[in-house]
Design an enzyme around this catalytic site. Structure first.
Site, PDB file in Angstrom:
ATOM      1  N   CYS A   1     -28.113  45.432  40.445  1.00  0.00           N
ATOM      2  CA  CYS A   1     -27.221  44.270  40.404  1.00  0.00           C
ATOM      3  C   CYS A   1     -25.842  44.874  40.581  1.00  0.00           C
ATOM      4  O   CYS A   1     -25.488  45.860  39.909  1.00  0.00           O
ATOM      5  CB  CYS A   1     -27.324  43.544  39.072  1.00  0.00           C
ATOM      6  SG  CYS A   1     -25.998  42.343  38.808  1.00  0.00           S
TER       7      CYS A   1
ATOM      8  N   CYS B   1     -25.014  41.323  46.661  1.00  0.00           N
ATOM      9  CA  CYS B   1     -25.723  40.717  45.531  1.00  0.00           C
ATOM     10  C   CYS B   1     -27.222  40.890  45.756  1.00  0.00           C
ATOM     11  O   CYS B   1     -27.758  40.385  46.749  1.00  0.00           O
ATOM     12  CB  CYS B   1     -25.365  39.233  45.459  1.00  0.00           C
ATOM     13  SG  CYS B   1     -26.279  38.348  44.187  1.00  0.00           S
TER      14      CYS B   1
HETATM   15  N1  DGL Z   1     -24.222  40.679  41.311  1.00  0.00           N
HETATM   16  C1  DGL Z   1     -25.450  40.024  41.458  1.00  0.00           C
HETATM   17  C2  DGL Z   1     -26.586  40.980  41.873  1.00  0.00           C
HETATM   18  O1  DGL Z   1     -26.363  41.952  42.481  1.00  0.00           O
HETATM   19  C3  DGL Z   1     -25.944  39.023  40.510  1.00  0.00           C
HETATM   20  C4  DGL Z   1     -25.470  38.651  39.193  1.00  0.00           C
HETATM   21  C5  DGL Z   1     -25.877  37.202  38.889  1.00  0.00           C
HETATM   22  O2  DGL Z   1     -25.233  36.330  39.457  1.00  0.00           O
HETATM   23  O3  DGL Z   1     -26.844  36.962  38.142  1.00  0.00           O
HETATM   24  O4  DGL Z   1     -27.724  40.746  41.638  1.00  0.00           O
END
Ligand code: DGL
Length: 286
Positions: free
Chosen positions: A205, A91
């Site tokens: 993301c 993330c």
């Molecule tokens: N998958 C996450 C990232 O890589 C974030 C998505 C979220 O929770 O806003 O930033």
């Protein structure tokens, strides 16, 4: 001794890896699945736990202090329950903020996921690149420093999408997602200036690769999309050393809420090898 480029932290690679090390792959939701598949391909003998802090999703809207406190609390629970040998923070929104605190708190290696600005600057021919990320990631000091360090000669557009992570989750659950909605989120990435037009977009993301084929189809012109997942998997292999292949306990997906666990989502998770589902409730504080 190896140096983690993200934070300068040094970890000693495990000289004698456990035959089946446990790798915990962590995200706010389902985006980390795009990192999980590369990691399981690279370490087929590892025991995998996929953790989605779905009670906190989306992280992009949370303030920085709140997010650090939240992730430390959730990780505390997960580490006590699953005893991972290594954690992948799949993330960007979390990694660009909380890795120093995690590394200070836990004596296990953490591999982060951060915007691929350096590879994008190396790949661009027009010198115009876009970073497609959550509002949290584009606002981070860490992201600004990456840009200044590695892409000072480029025209960099930071695009903080409020809806794309949610749309990607909808798509994974088999729910309809309009092309127009997707296009509206990616359109600001496509920039024309005197020197040319955007030719590289970083998927900063982990949710976004879930809808990559659709974004490619909707893009106003072809660009190179950079997905950091293969580099993250290489980093995991590098830290763990060779992992003995052999029968593993079933991979587990653990959710901090589980409220959205529909039949189609369970099928999608099984497609990622996650046949066992667990709930570790950690409600979001008001
Ligand atoms: N998958 C996450 C990232 O890589 C974030 C998505 C979220 O929770 O806003 O930033």
């Amino acid at each position: 001794m190896q140096v983690d480029l993200l934070a300068g932290t040094e970890y000693r690679p495990l000289a004698v890896p456990r035959p089946q090390p446990t790798i915990l792959v962590f995200d706010s939701g389902l985006g980390g699945l795009t990192v999980l598949s590369r990691t399981t391909q690279a370490c087929p003998g590892a025991h995998i736990v996929y953790a989605a802090d779905d009670a906190g999703f989306p992280y992009g809207r949370l303030g920085e202090d709140e997010l650090v406190t939240r992730i430390l609390a959730v990780m505390e629970r997960l580490v006590a329950r699953y005893h991972p040998d290594l954690v992948v923070i799949a993330c960007n929104t979390a990694s660009t903020l909380v890795l120093p605190a995690l590394r200070a708190r836990f004596a296990i290696p953490f591999v982060g996921t951060v915007p691929a600005i350096k590879p994008a600057a190396a790949a661009t021919r027009s010198g115009i690149i876009s970073v497609l990320a959550t509002p949290g990631t584009v606002a981070r000091v860490y992201t600004r420093e990456l840009t200044e360090t590695y892409a000072a000669a480029c025209h960099v557009t930071l695009v903080g999408s409020t809806r794309l992570a949610g749309l990607a989750e909808q798509a994974l659950r088999g729910e309809p997602v309009d092309d127009d909605a997707l296009l509206a989120e990616i359109a600001p990435c496509f920039v024309v200036s005197g020197r040319g037009r955007t030719d590289v977009v970083t998927l900063s993301c982990t949710h976004y690769p879930l809808v990559l084929e659709r974004m490619k189809r909707l893009a106003p012109w072809p660009v190179e999309w950079i997905d950091p997942a293969p580099a993250i998997a290489r980093r995991v292999v590098n830290l763990l050393g060779p992992v003995a292949e052999g029968p593993c306990p079933d991979a587990t997906a653990v959710f901090t809420s589980g409220a959205g666990l529909s039949g189609p989502l369970r099928i999608a998770l099984a497609g990622y090898g996650l046949a066992r589902i667990a709930i570790e409730p950690v409600p979001l504080a008001n």
